[in-house]
Scaffold this motif. Sequence first.
Motif, mmCIF file in Angstrom:
data_model
loop_
_atom_site.group_PDB
_atom_site.id
_atom_site.type_symbol
_atom_site.label_atom_id
_atom_site.label_comp_id
_atom_site.label_asym_id
_atom_site.label_seq_id
_atom_site.Cartn_x
_atom_site.Cartn_y
_atom_site.Cartn_z
ATOM 1 N N UNK A 165 23.612 36.086 45.658
ATOM 2 C CA UNK A 165 23.650 35.947 44.208
ATOM 3 C C UNK A 165 24.739 35.157 43.800
ATOM 4 N N UNK A 166 25.108 34.256 42.574
ATOM 5 C CA UNK A 166 26.136 33.418 43.045
ATOM 6 C C UNK A 166 26.057 32.864 41.251
ATOM 7 N N UNK A 167 26.902 33.019 40.426
ATOM 8 C CA UNK A 167 26.809 32.579 39.334
ATOM 9 C C UNK A 167 27.624 31.701 38.627
ATOM 10 N N UNK A 168 28.358 30.199 38.318
ATOM 11 C CA UNK A 168 28.504 29.465 38.152
ATOM 12 C C UNK A 168 28.385 28.483 37.204
ATOM 13 N N UNK A 169 28.861 28.637 35.615
ATOM 14 C CA UNK A 169 29.412 28.380 34.440
ATOM 15 C C UNK A 169 28.574 26.480 34.846
ATOM 16 N N UNK A 170 28.045 26.169 33.856
ATOM 17 C CA UNK A 170 27.724 24.216 34.152
ATOM 18 C C UNK A 170 26.797 24.631 35.151
ATOM 19 N N UNK A 171 26.534 25.178 36.299
ATOM 20 C CA UNK A 171 25.885 25.039 37.268
ATOM 21 C C UNK A 171 24.340 25.689 37.645
ATOM 22 N N UNK A 172 23.229 24.970 37.509
ATOM 23 C CA UNK A 172 21.644 25.756 37.208
ATOM 24 C C UNK A 172 21.612 26.211 39.562
ATOM 25 N N UNK A 173 21.663 27.135 39.570
ATOM 26 C CA UNK A 173 21.380 28.384 40.414
ATOM 27 C C UNK A 173 21.419 29.330 40.211
ATOM 28 N N UNK A 174 21.403 30.399 41.212
ATOM 29 C CA UNK A 174 21.416 31.783 40.762
ATOM 30 C C UNK A 174 21.189 32.173 42.623
ATOM 31 N N UNK A 175 22.039 31.908 43.642
ATOM 32 C CA UNK A 175 22.922 32.088 44.840
ATOM 33 C C UNK A 175 23.129 30.676 45.262
ATOM 34 N N UNK A 195 26.907 20.958 41.509
ATOM 35 C CA UNK A 195 26.260 21.386 42.024
ATOM 36 C C UNK A 195 28.687 21.881 42.661
ATOM 37 N N UNK A 196 28.308 22.753 43.680
ATOM 38 C CA UNK A 196 29.279 22.333 44.168
ATOM 39 C C UNK A 196 29.347 21.543 45.168
ATOM 40 N N UNK A 197 29.714 20.053 45.519
ATOM 41 C CA UNK A 197 29.360 18.978 46.408
ATOM 42 C C UNK A 197 30.497 19.217 47.299
ATOM 43 N N UNK A 198 29.888 18.873 48.781
ATOM 44 C CA UNK A 198 30.698 19.057 50.038
ATOM 45 C C UNK A 198 31.059 18.110 51.327
ATOM 46 N N UNK A 199 31.915 17.637 51.073
ATOM 47 C CA UNK A 199 31.418 16.252 52.638
ATOM 48 C C UNK A 199 33.070 16.507 53.376
ATOM 49 N N UNK A 200 33.043 16.349 54.576
ATOM 50 C CA UNK A 200 34.237 16.222 55.303
ATOM 51 C C UNK A 200 35.028 15.097 55.223
ATOM 52 N N UNK A 201 35.845 15.336 55.117
ATOM 53 C CA UNK A 201 37.352 14.227 54.186
ATOM 54 C C UNK A 201 37.141 12.969 55.553
ATOM 55 N N UNK A 202 37.430 11.900 55.060
ATOM 56 C CA UNK A 202 37.222 10.279 55.658
ATOM 57 C C UNK A 202 38.874 10.683 56.672
ATOM 58 N N UNK A 203 39.601 10.743 57.996
ATOM 59 C CA UNK A 203 40.628 10.476 58.508
ATOM 60 C C UNK A 203 41.272 9.187 58.898
#
Length: 309
Positions: A165-175, A195-203
Amino acid sequence: MMDSARDKLTKIIIEAETLCQLDYVDPKSYECWGCGIDMVPRSWKKENKMRANFAKHPNQSHAKDCDADAEEKIVEQGLGKKQSIRSILEKTPGLSPSSLVLIEHREHIGTSSDLNNKTTRSFDNSDKQNKVLNTDVDKKSRRPANTIRPICRAFINFPYDRNMSLSIPGIEGDNYIKIFKKLSHKKIEKYAEKKIFYSSLLLWEKINYNDNLLIIPLTAGIWINNKPDCTYKIKIDWSAWSKAKKTRLLNEIELAQQDARQLKKEGNTKEYTWIFFIGEQDKDNFDTFHVNDNRLICSIIGHIIYPEF
């Protein structure tokens, strides 16, 4: 080395990276949240290039049954990258945060002398938030985080337990599975949900900044002939930030980029420098995300695996 410690006076657990937000940091005011030994804050000043952390004195040791020390050993052994360790994570406060609770900036900070008298500190954050952050520790169960960094570390370190489980205000989803989203490497698209978006950093792209704006280039997006054509970027309006906050984030991103280049030179094809963030996608330019809170962005080096559930 620990990423968090407990304030001796308020009993609030503090993430080391938030120390740069404080007006004053008393090196004698923190203790291990697991066993109570003194913990010394390190590298929190704006000129420090290493990430902030807490360390015990050389002549001290954690108690035999210290939960904080046990957590560090679990991560070092890499148990969570081989199998589910849910039963362990449910009983360890800091390894897999249950939610995100942002504590407001502190206007005034006391000193260690306050521990010997009845002087108290003045805080903007509510008593309710303080209790939420510490009640779970007393019960030896999962606790909230006050930045996204420990949440993102858990996402990397415990891939077989992303259904927790994971709860973050303003983001839909429970895990963890539903709340994290990797940016597309094939196209620029409009994301319907935050969402919590993610990507690798451009080198090799330069990190541009001025007094008002920081721009972080990401690898996700459109590539043509193995070259970035139109990739995502993060724009951070830091015009109202203190100089310390600006310097800390800039140092982190620049060092992350240097580390990423070194990994590539060494032929490391598994570990990448990842940028995690919670932001607003630009309404007109879908390749741009806006982030204005330093607690909602971080960089972490690691190997992300994706087990089937």
